[in-house]
Design a protein around this motif. Structure first.
Motif, PDB file in Angstrom:
ATOM      1  N   ILE A 122       3.014  12.613   3.342  1.00  0.00           N
ATOM      2  CA  ILE A 122       3.642  12.007   4.568  1.00  0.00           C
ATOM      3  C   ILE A 122       3.805  10.580   4.264  1.00  0.00           C
ATOM      4  O   ILE A 122       4.934  10.090   4.359  1.00  0.00           O
ATOM      5  N   LEU A 123       2.822   9.852   3.515  1.00  0.00           N
ATOM      6  CA  LEU A 123       3.301   8.453   2.974  1.00  0.00           C
ATOM      7  C   LEU A 123       4.575   8.534   2.573  1.00  0.00           C
ATOM      8  O   LEU A 123       5.214   7.246   2.325  1.00  0.00           O
ATOM      9  N   GLU A 124       4.695   9.730   1.322  1.00  0.00           N
ATOM     10  CA  GLU A 124       5.916  10.200   0.814  1.00  0.00           C
ATOM     11  C   GLU A 124       6.966   9.881   1.380  1.00  0.00           C
ATOM     12  O   GLU A 124       8.154   9.092   1.210  1.00  0.00           O
ATOM     13  N   GLU A 125       6.671  11.058   2.471  1.00  0.00           N
ATOM     14  CA  GLU A 125       7.774  11.144   3.755  1.00  0.00           C
ATOM     15  C   GLU A 125       8.469   9.410   4.183  1.00  0.00           C
ATOM     16  O   GLU A 125       9.384   9.157   4.300  1.00  0.00           O
ATOM     17  N   CYS A 126       7.228   9.018   4.333  1.00  0.00           N
ATOM     18  CA  CYS A 126       7.444   7.695   4.641  1.00  0.00           C
ATOM     19  C   CYS A 126       7.928   6.207   3.894  1.00  0.00           C
ATOM     20  O   CYS A 126       8.430   5.563   4.554  1.00  0.00           O
ATOM     21  N   GLY A 127       8.144   6.853   2.593  1.00  0.00           N
ATOM     22  CA  GLY A 127       8.686   5.561   1.912  1.00  0.00           C
ATOM     23  C   GLY A 127       7.127   4.927   1.304  1.00  0.00           C
ATOM     24  O   GLY A 127       8.237   4.123   1.716  1.00  0.00           O
ATOM     25  N   ILE A 128       6.391   5.546   1.862  1.00  0.00           N
ATOM     26  CA  ILE A 128       5.025   4.425   2.026  1.00  0.00           C
ATOM     27  C   ILE A 128       3.837   4.844   0.304  1.00  0.00           C
ATOM     28  O   ILE A 128       2.818   4.152   0.482  1.00  0.00           O
ATOM     29  N   ARG A 129       4.114   5.700  -0.120  1.00  0.00           N
ATOM     30  CA  ARG A 129       3.384   6.702  -1.110  1.00  0.00           C
ATOM     31  C   ARG A 129       2.230   4.992  -1.904  1.00  0.00           C
ATOM     32  O   ARG A 129       0.863   4.692  -2.278  1.00  0.00           O
ATOM     33  N   HIS A 130       3.517   4.215  -2.259  1.00  0.00           N
ATOM     34  CA  HIS A 130       3.196   3.428  -2.672  1.00  0.00           C
ATOM     35  C   HIS A 130       1.780   1.953  -2.223  1.00  0.00           C
ATOM     36  O   HIS A 130       1.238   1.324  -2.798  1.00  0.00           O
ATOM     37  N   LEU A 131       1.465   2.714  -1.470  1.00  0.00           N
ATOM     38  CA  LEU A 131       1.034   1.586  -0.248  1.00  0.00           C
ATOM     39  C   LEU A 131      -0.211   2.204  -0.260  1.00  0.00           C
ATOM     40  O   LEU A 131      -1.091   1.713   0.436  1.00  0.00           O
ATOM     41  N   ALA A 132      -0.568   3.531  -0.035  1.00  0.00           N
ATOM     42  CA  ALA A 132      -1.792   3.984  -0.021  1.00  0.00           C
ATOM     43  C   ALA A 132      -3.218   3.266  -0.728  1.00  0.00           C
ATOM     44  O   ALA A 132      -4.232   3.615   0.269  1.00  0.00           O
ATOM     45  N   ASP A 133      -3.323   2.773  -1.421  1.00  0.00           N
ATOM     46  CA  ASP A 133      -4.522   2.158  -1.510  1.00  0.00           C
ATOM     47  C   ASP A 133      -4.654   1.216  -1.159  1.00  0.00           C
ATOM     48  O   ASP A 133      -5.476  -0.432  -1.322  1.00  0.00           O
ATOM     49  N   ARG A 134      -3.216   0.107  -0.667  1.00  0.00           N
ATOM     50  CA  ARG A 134      -3.468  -0.949  -0.406  1.00  0.00           C
ATOM     51  C   ARG A 134      -4.479  -1.285   1.038  1.00  0.00           C
ATOM     52  O   ARG A 134      -4.213   0.187   1.716  1.00  0.00           O
ATOM     53  N   ALA A 135      -4.850  -2.391   1.403  1.00  0.00           N
ATOM     54  CA  ALA A 135      -5.685  -2.975   2.694  1.00  0.00           C
ATOM     55  C   ALA A 135      -4.871  -2.647   3.913  1.00  0.00           C
ATOM     56  O   ALA A 135      -3.467  -3.293   3.725  1.00  0.00           O
ATOM     57  N   PHE A 136      -5.216  -1.787   4.925  1.00  0.00           N
ATOM     58  CA  PHE A 136      -4.119  -1.847   5.682  1.00  0.00           C
ATOM     59  C   PHE A 136      -3.359  -3.360   6.528  1.00  0.00           C
ATOM     60  O   PHE A 136      -3.130  -3.088   7.134  1.00  0.00           O
ATOM     61  N   ASN A 137      -4.552  -3.704   7.000  1.00  0.00           N
ATOM     62  CA  ASN A 137      -4.746  -5.435   7.602  1.00  0.00           C
ATOM     63  C   ASN A 137      -3.903  -6.381   6.606  1.00  0.00           C
ATOM     64  O   ASN A 137      -3.491  -7.202   6.778  1.00  0.00           O
ATOM     65  N   ASN A 138      -3.477  -5.987   5.611  1.00  0.00           N
ATOM     66  CA  ASN A 138      -2.905  -6.464   4.452  1.00  0.00           C
ATOM     67  C   ASN A 138      -1.301  -6.797   4.646  1.00  0.00           C
ATOM     68  O   ASN A 138      -0.778  -7.374   3.711  1.00  0.00           O
ATOM     69  N   LEU A 139      -1.261  -5.818   5.161  1.00  0.00           N
ATOM     70  CA  LEU A 139       0.169  -5.092   5.460  1.00  0.00           C
ATOM     71  C   LEU A 139       1.406  -6.201   5.785  1.00  0.00           C
ATOM     72  O   LEU A 139       1.114  -6.700   7.415  1.00  0.00           O
ATOM     73  N   SER A 140       2.799  -5.920   6.624  1.00  0.00           N
ATOM     74  CA  SER A 140       3.609  -6.408   7.025  1.00  0.00           C
ATOM     75  C   SER A 140       3.333  -5.716   8.533  1.00  0.00           C
ATOM     76  O   SER A 140       3.165  -4.502   8.277  1.00  0.00           O
ATOM     77  N   GLY A 141       4.068  -6.276   9.456  1.00  0.00           N
ATOM     78  CA  GLY A 141       4.241  -5.639  10.712  1.00  0.00           C
ATOM     79  C   GLY A 141       4.887  -3.786  10.230  1.00  0.00           C
ATOM     80  O   GLY A 141       4.257  -2.780  10.927  1.00  0.00           O
ATOM     81  N   GLY A 142       6.850  -4.062   9.913  1.00  0.00           N
ATOM     82  CA  GLY A 142       6.544  -3.136   9.315  1.00  0.00           C
ATOM     83  C   GLY A 142       6.498  -1.858   8.974  1.00  0.00           C
ATOM     84  O   GLY A 142       6.113  -0.506   9.248  1.00  0.00           O
ATOM     85  N   GLU A 143       5.776  -2.413   7.974  1.00  0.00           N
ATOM     86  CA  GLU A 143       5.415  -1.983   6.967  1.00  0.00           C
ATOM     87  C   GLU A 143       3.545  -0.899   7.775  1.00  0.00           C
ATOM     88  O   GLU A 143       2.801  -0.040   7.615  1.00  0.00           O
ATOM     89  N   ARG A 144       2.848  -1.548   8.484  1.00  0.00           N
ATOM     90  CA  ARG A 144       1.379  -1.248   8.928  1.00  0.00           C
ATOM     91  C   ARG A 144       2.322  -0.297  10.243  1.00  0.00           C
ATOM     92  O   ARG A 144       1.715   1.278  10.612  1.00  0.00           O
ATOM     93  N   GLN A 145       3.567  -0.194  10.299  1.00  0.00           N
ATOM     94  CA  GLN A 145       3.867   0.854  11.504  1.00  0.00           C
ATOM     95  C   GLN A 145       4.867   1.832  10.698  1.00  0.00           C
ATOM     96  O   GLN A 145       4.584   2.717  11.110  1.00  0.00           O
ATOM     97  N   LEU A 146       5.181   1.741   9.768  1.00  0.00           N
ATOM     98  CA  LEU A 146       4.918   2.894   9.184  1.00  0.00           C
ATOM     99  C   LEU A 146       3.551   3.817   8.863  1.00  0.00           C
ATOM    100  O   LEU A 146       4.014   5.667   8.773  1.00  0.00           O
ATOM    101  N   VAL A 147       2.781   2.974   8.654  1.00  0.00           N
ATOM    102  CA  VAL A 147       1.462   3.734   8.021  1.00  0.00           C
ATOM    103  C   VAL A 147       1.684   4.254   9.379  1.00  0.00           C
ATOM    104  O   VAL A 147       0.595   5.842   9.683  1.00  0.00           O
ATOM    105  N   MET A 148       1.235   4.111  10.500  1.00  0.00           N
ATOM    106  CA  MET A 148       0.512   4.754  11.645  1.00  0.00           C
ATOM    107  C   MET A 148       1.979   5.368  11.583  1.00  0.00           C
ATOM    108  O   MET A 148       1.443   6.527  12.960  1.00  0.00           O
ATOM    109  N   LEU A 149       3.162   5.840  11.440  1.00  0.00           N
ATOM    110  CA  LEU A 149       3.887   7.325  11.652  1.00  0.00           C
ATOM    111  C   LEU A 149       3.142   7.771  11.030  1.00  0.00           C
ATOM    112  O   LEU A 149       2.888   9.476  11.287  1.00  0.00           O
ATOM    113  N   GLY A 150       2.997   7.805   9.208  1.00  0.00           N
ATOM    114  CA  GLY A 150       2.464   8.894   8.591  1.00  0.00           C
ATOM    115  C   GLY A 150       1.185   9.388   9.394  1.00  0.00           C
ATOM    116  O   GLY A 150       0.869  10.455   9.480  1.00  0.00           O
ATOM    117  N   ARG A 151       0.977   8.114  10.040  1.00  0.00           N
ATOM    118  CA  ARG A 151      -0.742   8.865  10.714  1.00  0.00           C
ATOM    119  C   ARG A 151      -0.852   9.857  11.862  1.00  0.00           C
ATOM    120  O   ARG A 151      -1.229  11.198  11.802  1.00  0.00           O
TER     121      ARG A 151
END
Length: 269
Positions: A122-151
């Protein structure tokens, strides 16, 4: 219909916010919820998610009355993507996605290999698999929204509610998020209700629209036939006009920018 709302009335204490709201959304469709600030859009999403009790009416998801379901059962039917996301703990993006699968797990259960593989897909489907181990709070607003969509997608619920997912996003990311939602709906046959302020995003990406004003439905139906000058002005105000560009693209613009300026292109930047 995957989502059906009938004669809904709700509010806070003695204050009435939503008045006799009725609509339905079938599987595989995106429906935009539009209206001015304070019109009741977020309240309606909270009612559908079972957070606010109804004063009258019914809400059914897949034929099940929300008022008869506990939080666990509601979580299996509805996923929610909020407009602003921040975690009080330092979770990774992978953790944020995995936690949304709690409604499928047994008490005190933990995600297994299959669940983790599904989350990565699902992270790959959202184009953010490379962020899997990154801290959520350290992401940009757009990246966090992509994580929340994946969630929301990992929650594997048939209905997804999104509350202004484009808040604080730049132009490119707004269209990226909306395009991803469109692709998710088509691939996974989701039913999506999304609050939006931009009528152009509604026209480009949504199948249907519900426009509310002062807690009442002012117009609803297929996007292309419902978003008329008259309907938009009735809900969003008189400073609205629709047009077709030279390339045949539908666009909604303001009639004027500020007092004394009759056309946007007359403004000197």
């Amino acid at each position: 219909m995957n989502l059906s709302v009938k004669n809904l009335c709700a509010g806070y204490g003695k204050r009435s916010v939503l008045k006799d709201i009725s609509f339905s959304i079938p599987e595989g469709k995106i429906c935009a919820l539009m209206g001015p600030n304070g019109s009741g859009k977020t309240t309606l999403l909270r009612c559908i998610n079972g957070v606010i009790p109804l004063k009258n009416g019914t809400i059914e998801i897949m034929g099940q009355n929300i008022s008869t379901l506990n939080r666990l059962k509601i979580a299996r039917l509805i996923s929610v993507v909020p407009q602003v996301s921040f975690s009080p703990f330092s979770f990774s993006c992978m953790d944020m996605v995995l936690m949304s699968g709690a409604s499928r797990m047994k008490a005190w259960g933990t995600p297994g290999v299959e669940e983790k593989e599904k989350a990565l897909k699902i992270l790959e489907e959202c184009g953010i698999r490379h962020l899997a181990d990154r801290a959520f709070n350290n992401l940009s607003g757009g990246e966090r929204q992509l994580v929340m969509l994946g969630r929301g997608l990992f929650q594997d619920a048939p209905v997804m509610l999104l509350d202004e997912p484009n808040t604080h996003l730049d132009f490119a990311n707004q269209h990226h998020i909306m395009g991803l939602i469109r692709a998710m709906v088509e691939k996974h046959s989701l039913t999506v209700l999304i609050t939006l302020h931009d009528p152009n995003l509604t026209h480009y990406y949504c199948d249907e629209v519900i426009m509310i004003k002062e807690g009442k439905v002012a117009a609803q139906g297929p996007t292309r036939t419902t978003m008329t000058d008259q309907a938009l002005r009735r809900v969003l105000g008189d400073n609205i006009q629709t047009d077709i560009t030279q390339k045949g693209v539908f666009v909604v613009t303001p009639k004027y920018v500020h007092a004394g300026v009759s056309k946007p292109h007359e403004v000197e930047l």
